[in-house]
Design an enzyme around this catalytic site. Structure first.
Site, mmCIF file in Angstrom:
data_model
loop_
_atom_site.group_PDB
_atom_site.id
_atom_site.type_symbol
_atom_site.label_atom_id
_atom_site.label_comp_id
_atom_site.label_asym_id
_atom_site.label_seq_id
_atom_site.Cartn_x
_atom_site.Cartn_y
_atom_site.Cartn_z
ATOM 1 N N THR A 38 0.947 -1.847 -0.235
ATOM 2 C CA THR A 38 0.346 -0.428 -0.256
ATOM 3 C C THR A 38 0.834 1.349 0.145
ATOM 4 O OG1 THR A 38 0.288 0.150 2.255
ATOM 5 C CG2 THR A 38 -2.261 -0.740 1.339
ATOM 6 N N GLY A 41 4.494 5.619 -3.006
ATOM 7 C CA GLY A 41 6.118 5.902 -4.067
ATOM 8 C C GLY A 41 5.809 7.095 -2.516
ATOM 9 N N ASP A 67 -0.280 -5.306 3.784
ATOM 10 C CA ASP A 67 1.005 -4.333 3.704
ATOM 11 C C ASP A 67 1.002 -3.000 4.042
ATOM 12 O OD1 ASP A 67 4.177 -4.647 4.724
ATOM 13 O OD2 ASP A 67 4.073 -3.772 3.543
ATOM 14 N N TYR A 72 3.052 5.259 5.221
ATOM 15 C CA TYR A 72 2.574 5.835 4.226
ATOM 16 C C TYR A 72 1.126 6.614 4.359
ATOM 17 C CZ TYR A 72 4.996 1.050 3.146
ATOM 18 O OH TYR A 72 5.912 0.421 2.877
ATOM 19 N N LYS A 95 3.733 -0.455 10.257
ATOM 20 C CA LYS A 95 5.255 -0.745 11.451
ATOM 21 C C LYS A 95 5.687 0.507 11.157
ATOM 22 C CE LYS A 95 6.593 -3.074 5.815
ATOM 23 N NZ LYS A 95 5.844 -1.377 5.383
ATOM 24 N N HIS A 128 10.078 -0.204 11.208
ATOM 25 C CA HIS A 128 10.477 0.163 9.673
ATOM 26 C C HIS A 128 11.550 0.021 9.295
ATOM 27 C CE1 HIS A 128 7.814 2.583 6.744
ATOM 28 N NE2 HIS A 128 8.670 1.464 5.790
ATOM 29 N N LYS A 268 2.419 -4.016 -4.738
ATOM 30 C CA LYS A 268 1.521 -2.800 -4.275
ATOM 31 C C LYS A 268 0.596 -3.101 -5.623
ATOM 32 C CE LYS A 268 0.660 1.768 -5.412
ATOM 33 N NZ LYS A 268 1.080 2.707 -6.514
ATOM 34 N N SER A 269 -0.413 -2.365 -6.621
ATOM 35 C CA SER A 269 -1.436 -2.050 -7.489
ATOM 36 C C SER A 269 -2.975 -1.383 -7.047
ATOM 37 C CB SER A 269 -1.471 -3.117 -8.237
ATOM 38 O OG SER A 269 -2.943 -2.685 -9.381
ATOM 39 N N ARG A 274 -4.857 -5.498 -12.140
ATOM 40 C CA ARG A 274 -3.494 -6.030 -11.913
ATOM 41 C C ARG A 274 -3.636 -6.779 -10.162
ATOM 42 N NH1 ARG A 274 -0.455 -0.352 -13.514
ATOM 43 N NH2 ARG A 274 -0.469 -1.345 -16.101
ATOM 44 N N GLN A 277 -4.981 -9.795 -11.513
ATOM 45 C CA GLN A 277 -3.512 -10.733 -11.908
ATOM 46 C C GLN A 277 -2.738 -11.145 -10.430
ATOM 47 O OE1 GLN A 277 -0.043 -9.128 -14.241
ATOM 48 N NE2 GLN A 277 -1.999 -8.912 -14.828
ATOM 49 N N ASN A 278 -2.147 -10.529 -9.521
ATOM 50 C CA ASN A 278 -0.970 -10.728 -8.805
ATOM 51 C C ASN A 278 -1.531 -11.680 -8.298
ATOM 52 O OD1 ASN A 278 0.052 -8.343 -10.769
ATOM 53 N ND2 ASN A 278 -0.096 -7.342 -8.923
HETATM 54 N N1 LIG Z 1 9.795 -1.881 4.046
HETATM 55 C C1 LIG Z 1 10.067 -0.915 3.396
HETATM 56 O O1 LIG Z 1 11.016 -0.240 3.693
HETATM 57 C C2 LIG Z 1 8.954 -1.081 2.050
HETATM 58 C C3 LIG Z 1 9.358 0.054 1.484
HETATM 59 C C4 LIG Z 1 9.185 -0.446 -0.585
HETATM 60 C C5 LIG Z 1 8.237 -1.360 -0.501
HETATM 61 N N2 LIG Z 1 7.556 -1.776 0.490
HETATM 62 C C6 LIG Z 1 6.248 -2.640 0.931
HETATM 63 O O2 LIG Z 1 6.331 -3.162 -0.509
HETATM 64 C C7 LIG Z 1 5.594 -2.922 -1.155
HETATM 65 C C8 LIG Z 1 5.498 -2.788 -2.642
HETATM 66 O O3 LIG Z 1 6.319 -2.668 -3.209
HETATM 67 P P1 LIG Z 1 6.344 -1.422 -4.027
HETATM 68 O O4 LIG Z 1 5.066 -0.255 -3.395
HETATM 69 O O5 LIG Z 1 7.902 -0.659 -4.136
HETATM 70 O O6 LIG Z 1 6.477 -1.674 -5.463
HETATM 71 P P2 LIG Z 1 6.021 -2.779 -6.441
HETATM 72 O O7 LIG Z 1 4.916 -3.573 -6.067
HETATM 73 O O8 LIG Z 1 7.400 -4.063 -6.680
HETATM 74 O O9 LIG Z 1 5.416 -1.833 -8.055
HETATM 75 C C9 LIG Z 1 4.438 -1.773 -8.286
HETATM 76 C C10 LIG Z 1 3.910 -1.152 -9.143
HETATM 77 O O10 LIG Z 1 3.619 -2.012 -10.023
HETATM 78 C C11 LIG Z 1 2.610 -2.042 -10.352
HETATM 79 N N3 LIG Z 1 1.979 -2.961 -11.329
HETATM 80 C C12 LIG Z 1 1.466 -3.770 -10.082
HETATM 81 N N4 LIG Z 1 0.948 -4.864 -10.788
HETATM 82 C C13 LIG Z 1 1.721 -5.009 -12.159
HETATM 83 C C14 LIG Z 1 0.948 -5.451 -12.921
HETATM 84 N N5 LIG Z 1 0.394 -6.869 -12.784
HETATM 85 N N6 LIG Z 1 1.648 -5.591 -13.776
HETATM 86 C C15 LIG Z 1 1.578 -4.229 -14.483
HETATM 87 N N7 LIG Z 1 1.997 -3.758 -13.298
HETATM 88 C C16 LIG Z 1 2.031 -3.455 -12.048
HETATM 89 C C17 LIG Z 1 1.744 -0.706 -9.846
HETATM 90 O O11 LIG Z 1 0.949 -0.035 -10.936
HETATM 91 P P3 LIG Z 1 -0.301 0.415 -10.728
HETATM 92 O O12 LIG Z 1 -0.515 0.390 -8.907
HETATM 93 O O13 LIG Z 1 -1.164 2.050 -11.590
HETATM 94 O O14 LIG Z 1 -1.720 -0.808 -10.817
HETATM 95 C C18 LIG Z 1 2.921 0.684 -9.313
HETATM 96 O O15 LIG Z 1 3.599 0.998 -10.589
HETATM 97 C C19 LIG Z 1 4.867 -1.312 -0.991
HETATM 98 O O16 LIG Z 1 3.280 -1.131 -1.253
HETATM 99 C C20 LIG Z 1 4.930 -1.363 0.556
HETATM 100 O O17 LIG Z 1 3.792 -1.973 1.077
HETATM 101 C C21 LIG Z 1 7.607 -1.790 2.253
HETATM 102 C C1 LIG Z 2 12.624 7.716 -3.774
HETATM 103 O O1 LIG Z 2 13.311 8.911 -3.827
HETATM 104 C C2 LIG Z 2 14.820 8.103 -4.117
HETATM 105 C C3 LIG Z 2 16.065 9.021 -4.023
HETATM 106 O O2 LIG Z 2 15.446 10.244 -3.180
HETATM 107 C C4 LIG Z 2 14.700 7.661 -5.456
HETATM 108 O O3 LIG Z 2 15.788 6.905 -5.436
HETATM 109 C C5 LIG Z 2 13.744 6.405 -5.825
HETATM 110 O O4 LIG Z 2 13.670 6.444 -7.509
HETATM 111 C C6 LIG Z 2 12.197 7.378 -5.502
HETATM 112 N N1 LIG Z 2 11.456 5.912 -5.610
HETATM 113 C C7 LIG Z 2 10.453 5.854 -6.085
HETATM 114 C C8 LIG Z 2 8.970 4.884 -6.039
HETATM 115 O O5 LIG Z 2 9.686 7.062 -6.656
#
Ligand SMILES: NC(=O)c1ccc[n+]([C@@H]2O[C@H](COP(=O)([O-])OP(=O)(O)OC[C@H]3O[C@@H](n4cnc5c(N)ncnc54)[C@H](OP(=O)(O)O)[C@@H]3O)[C@@H](O)[C@H]2O)c1
Ligand SMILES: *[C@@H]1O[C@H](CO)[C@@H](O)[C@H](O)[C@H]1NC(C)=O
Ligand SMILES: *[C@@H]1O[C@H](CO)[C@@H](O)[C@H](O)[C@H]1NC(C)=O
Ligand SMILES: *[C@@H]1O[C@H](CO)[C@@H](O)[C@H](O)[C@H]1NC(C)=O
Length: 323
Positions: A38, A41, A67, A72, A95, A128, A268-269, A274, A277-278
């Site tokens: 969730t 960005g 999550d 967030y 977190k 976190h 995340k979506s 999606r 699908q995921n």
């Molecule tokens: N603990 C930490 O420090 C930490 C750090 C980063 C992330 N997280 C957690 O992990 C989650 C996921 O990581 P993330 O949000 O960085 O990235 P991610 O889930 O790897 O990627 C999300 C992106 O992928 C797109 N997407 C999702 N499914 C898709 C599909 N089947 N086909 C095409 N595009 C697709 C989404 O677009 P749309 O939304 O537009 O569909 C979004 O732009 C976060 O939301 C958060 O809950 C935790």
């Molecule tokens: C978040 O910001 C960092 C730099 O501050 C950048 O490297 C990263 O690509 C950014 N991530 C997103 C999902 O925009």
């Protein structure tokens, strides 16, 4: 060993929702094998109900796990989305943010999250980052062992069923274990095709710590991938060929690979199709040859390195030679 205990069901319910397997954690609780992410960005300001809708669609599709995190700014939306579910049937992870690392700050921080979520308890509460930092940006060098004691207090108070860590490295986890504090039930770290972390996974397996993989798509999508990111992209011919053989999409292959190496993916979506699908990844298995190819994409390439915290005493990752 715990990974072998999980039953990989592949039953689709009559109404189309996927039934997801679970892992048993070292504290006895079960954790569903996939969660909706969730995080919107860095700079996105949450819309009014985009995450609420995503949670509702996810529940309909069969997700049992969401999550989120205080930072967030969507816990309120997650809570509203979850209203449709039976509380006992969903698993909620949130977190503790970096400015609440003092032991005495943990319970108040979790209470604020619970209020946002409109819940009596969460299933899993994570630190976190090991990096403490006050809101005025100055570093807080509180020992994360004290923060962890605060997490144990929160569990004792019944505000969370399980406690765990995010973005901690192996040495930091070792230090918690050596101090005979409660064992973390889960570790959440970046895990995707370009960052597979086999040594850390092996360590967690040996210590019965469940691993949750964030940013599970890594650099798969062109709009997210930096110029220096290693392949594959979503239109990589070898990936497309592999996905076609399973009648799946390339993103589904990337998620399924994480499941097969024992990781809980957190895709995340905000897009209904999606989201559906995921989670549709529990009715097939990758061949050894395909897993070998997918393993080859591991380049130890991190997308979330938080270099801005490099000079914090608890910066968790390998220090790059040049930035
Ligand atoms: N603990 C930490 O420090 C930490 C750090 C980063 C992330 N997280 C957690 O992990 C989650 C996921 O990581 P993330 O949000 O960085 O990235 P991610 O889930 O790897 O990627 C999300 C992106 O992928 C797109 N997407 C999702 N499914 C898709 C599909 N089947 N086909 C095409 N595009 C697709 C989404 O677009 P749309 O939304 O537009 O569909 C979004 O732009 C976060 O939301 C958060 O809950 C935790
Ligand atoms: C978040 O910001 C960092 C730099 O501050 C950048 O490297 C990263 O690509 C950014 N991530 C997103 C999902 O925009
Ligand atoms: C930042 O905030 C912390 C905690 O409130 C305080 O102890 C510290 O003095 C502040 N630092 C600065 C530079 O304002
Ligand atoms: C391929 O997948 C699609 C989408 O999940 C499904 O509708 C279709 O029936 C599948 N085809 C075969 C041959 O399994």
């Amino acid at each position: 060993m715990l990974l072998l205990l999980c039953a990989f069901l592949s039953i689709s319910a009559a109404y189309g929702a996927v039934v997801t397997p679970t892992y048993k954690m070292n504290d006895g609780y079960e954790i569903p094998a996939i969660a909706l992410g969730t995080w919107l960005g860095n700079n996105s300001k949450p819309g009014v109900n985009e995450v609420e809708n995503a949670v509702i669609w996810a529940l309909d599709a069969g997700y049992k796990h969401v999550d989120t995190a205080w930072i967030y700014r969507v816990e309120d939306q997650v809570g509203r989305g979850l209203k449709k579910a039976n509380r006992d049937n969903v698993f909620v992870t949130t977190k503790l943010w970096n400015d609440k690392h003092a032991r005495s700050s943990v319970i108040p921080a979790l209470k604020e999250s619970l209020q946002n979520l409109q819940l009596e308890y969460v299933d899993l509460y994570l630190i976190h980052w090991p990096v403490g930092q006050f809101f005025n940006n100055s570093y807080d060098s509180t020992d994360y062992l004290d923060t962890w004691r605060g997490m144990m207090d929160a569990k004792q108070a019944g505000l969370t069923k399980s406690i765990g860590l995010s973005n901690f490295n192996q040495k930091m986890i070792d230090r918690i274990l050596e101090n005979e504090l409660e064992k973390p039930a889960a570790l959440q770290v970046e895990l995707n095709l370009n960052l597979q972390q086999p040594a850390l996974l092996d360590y967690c397996r040996r210590h019965s710590i469940v691993v949750m993989g964030y940013t599970p798509f890594g650099s798969l999508f062109h709009n997210k991938a930096k110029a220096d990111a290693p392949p594959p992209r979503v239109d990589d011919p070898e990936m497309v060929e592999m996905a076609n053989r399973y009648n799946k999409t390339v993103p589904q292959i990337a998620l399924r690979y994480l499941v097969e190496i024992g990781v809980i993916p957190l895709p995340k979506s905000l897009t209904k199709s999606r989201i559906e699908q995921n989670i549709d990844i529990f009715d097939f298995s990758l061949t050894e040859a395909d897993k070998k190819q997918l393993r080859g994409y591991d380049k130890n390439y991190r997308t979330i390195a938080q270099h801005k915290w490099l000079n914090h005493p608890y910066y968790p990752f390998e220090i790059p030679a040049k930035i």
